[in-house]
Motif scaffolding. Structure first.
Motif, short mmCIF file in Angstrom:
data_model
loop_
_atom_site.label_atom_id
_atom_site.label_comp_id
_atom_site.label_asym_id
_atom_site.label_seq_id
_atom_site.Cartn_x
_atom_site.Cartn_y
_atom_site.Cartn_z
N LEU A 136 53.61 15.87 66.14
CA LEU A 136 52.32 16.12 65.20
C LEU A 136 52.41 14.85 64.34
N ASP A 137 51.28 14.10 64.17
CA ASP A 137 51.21 13.06 63.04
C ASP A 137 50.27 13.78 61.93
N LEU A 138 51.22 13.41 60.43
CA LEU A 138 50.42 14.29 59.71
C LEU A 138 50.73 13.36 58.29
N ASP A 139 49.82 12.88 57.55
CA ASP A 139 49.87 12.42 56.16
C ASP A 139 50.36 10.92 56.58
N GLY A 140 50.15 10.34 57.73
CA GLY A 140 50.91 8.92 58.06
C GLY A 140 52.44 9.04 58.37
N HIS A 141 52.79 10.46 58.54
CA HIS A 141 54.25 10.60 59.12
C HIS A 141 54.11 11.14 60.44
N ALA A 142 55.33 10.93 61.20
CA ALA A 142 55.35 11.42 62.64
C ALA A 142 56.40 12.40 62.72
N VAL A 143 56.14 13.72 62.94
CA VAL A 143 57.07 14.52 63.09
C VAL A 143 57.38 15.10 64.54
N ALA A 186 70.05 22.65 72.14
CA ALA A 186 69.85 21.97 71.05
C ALA A 186 68.52 21.77 70.61
N VAL A 187 68.16 21.61 69.28
CA VAL A 187 66.98 21.34 68.66
C VAL A 187 67.08 20.21 67.64
N GLU A 188 66.23 19.05 67.66
CA GLU A 188 66.28 18.12 66.96
C GLU A 188 64.96 17.89 66.31
N MET A 189 65.09 17.44 65.12
CA MET A 189 63.55 17.22 64.20
C MET A 189 63.78 15.67 63.86
N LEU A 190 62.85 14.98 64.24
CA LEU A 190 62.78 13.60 63.79
C LEU A 190 61.57 13.22 62.82
N VAL A 191 61.62 12.71 61.76
CA VAL A 191 60.57 12.33 60.95
C VAL A 191 60.56 10.74 60.98
N ALA A 197 57.80 28.03 77.62
CA ALA A 197 57.84 27.41 76.69
C ALA A 197 58.33 27.78 75.45
N PRO A 198 59.10 26.99 74.43
CA PRO A 198 59.03 27.18 73.11
C PRO A 198 57.88 27.14 72.28
N LEU A 199 57.65 27.73 71.15
CA LEU A 199 56.70 27.68 70.40
C LEU A 199 57.26 27.00 69.11
N CYS A 200 56.44 25.87 68.63
CA CYS A 200 56.72 25.19 67.55
C CYS A 200 55.76 24.79 66.60
N THR A 201 55.95 25.30 65.21
CA THR A 201 54.91 25.25 64.11
C THR A 201 55.27 24.65 63.01
N LEU A 202 54.44 23.71 62.37
CA LEU A 202 55.00 23.07 61.02
C LEU A 202 54.28 23.72 59.76
N ASP A 203 55.15 23.73 58.69
CA ASP A 203 54.39 24.43 57.57
C ASP A 203 54.59 23.66 56.24
N TYR A 226 50.59 24.15 61.02
CA TYR A 226 50.00 23.40 61.99
C TYR A 226 50.93 23.58 63.35
N LEU A 227 50.26 23.94 64.51
CA LEU A 227 50.74 24.14 65.92
C LEU A 227 51.12 22.76 66.23
#
Length: 160
Positions: free
Chosen positions: A9-16, A26-31, A74-80, A86-87
């Motif tokens: 997801l691209d949000l406010d000029g940042h890629a998540v 394993a689950v990794e989060m990249l910003v 599939a897993p479900l992923c949301t961003l708060d 945001y889904l």
């Protein structure tokens, strides 16, 4: 489920991006391309990954990953962030290969037979053989002046 899934997801000029791996869970989060958080999640469990968007002041956010108990789902992923949820859609990890167009198969048995007959007729013509309905295709033991419907005498052993 594939071996790895990527949510982005691209949000406010940042890629998540969130990468979920199947074998190690394993689950990794990249910003913006940098790994911020890594965790392991059991099947059927949820994980909360917290991070901050860089800037002045930093903006906190949380990503919720829910892994289903069934490995084929599939897993479900949301961003708060900032009170909004945001889904995060699944995106492919590699380049998408375009599908090659293909000829659809014949839909009826009649079409299949016609295609087969046409193919073999052309094949015979290419090899120089006579077509099946030409006069040269008559059996060799039939005299050329005898019509094809005339019965012929067959000589056999005498006395029977």
């Amino acid at each position: 489920m594939a071996d790895r899934r990527r949510f982005h997801l691209d949000l406010d000029g940042h890629a998540v991006s969130v990468l979920c791996g199947r074998p190690s869970r394993a689950v990794e989060m990249l910003v913006d391309g940098k790994v911020v958080v890594a965790a392991r999640v059991r099947a059927g469990a949820a994980a909360v990954l917290r991070g901050e968007f860089p800037g002045d002041p930093p903006q906190p956010f949380a990503v919720y990953v829910v892994r289903p108990a069934d490995p084929d789902e599939a897993p479900l992923c949301t961003l708060d962030t900032g009170g909004m949820r945001y889904l995060m859609p699944v995106v492919p990890l590699g380049p998408v290969r375009p599908q090659r167009p293909h000829n659809p198969p014949s839909r009826t048995p009649d079409e299949m037979v016609r295609r087969w007959v046409d193919h073999h007729r052309e094949h015979r013509r290419e090899r120089g053989r006579a077509a099946p309905h030409s006069p040269a295709a008559s059996p060799p033991d039939t005299p050329p002046d005898t019509p094809p419907d005339t019965p012929q005498m067959v000589s056999g052993p005498k006395g029977r």
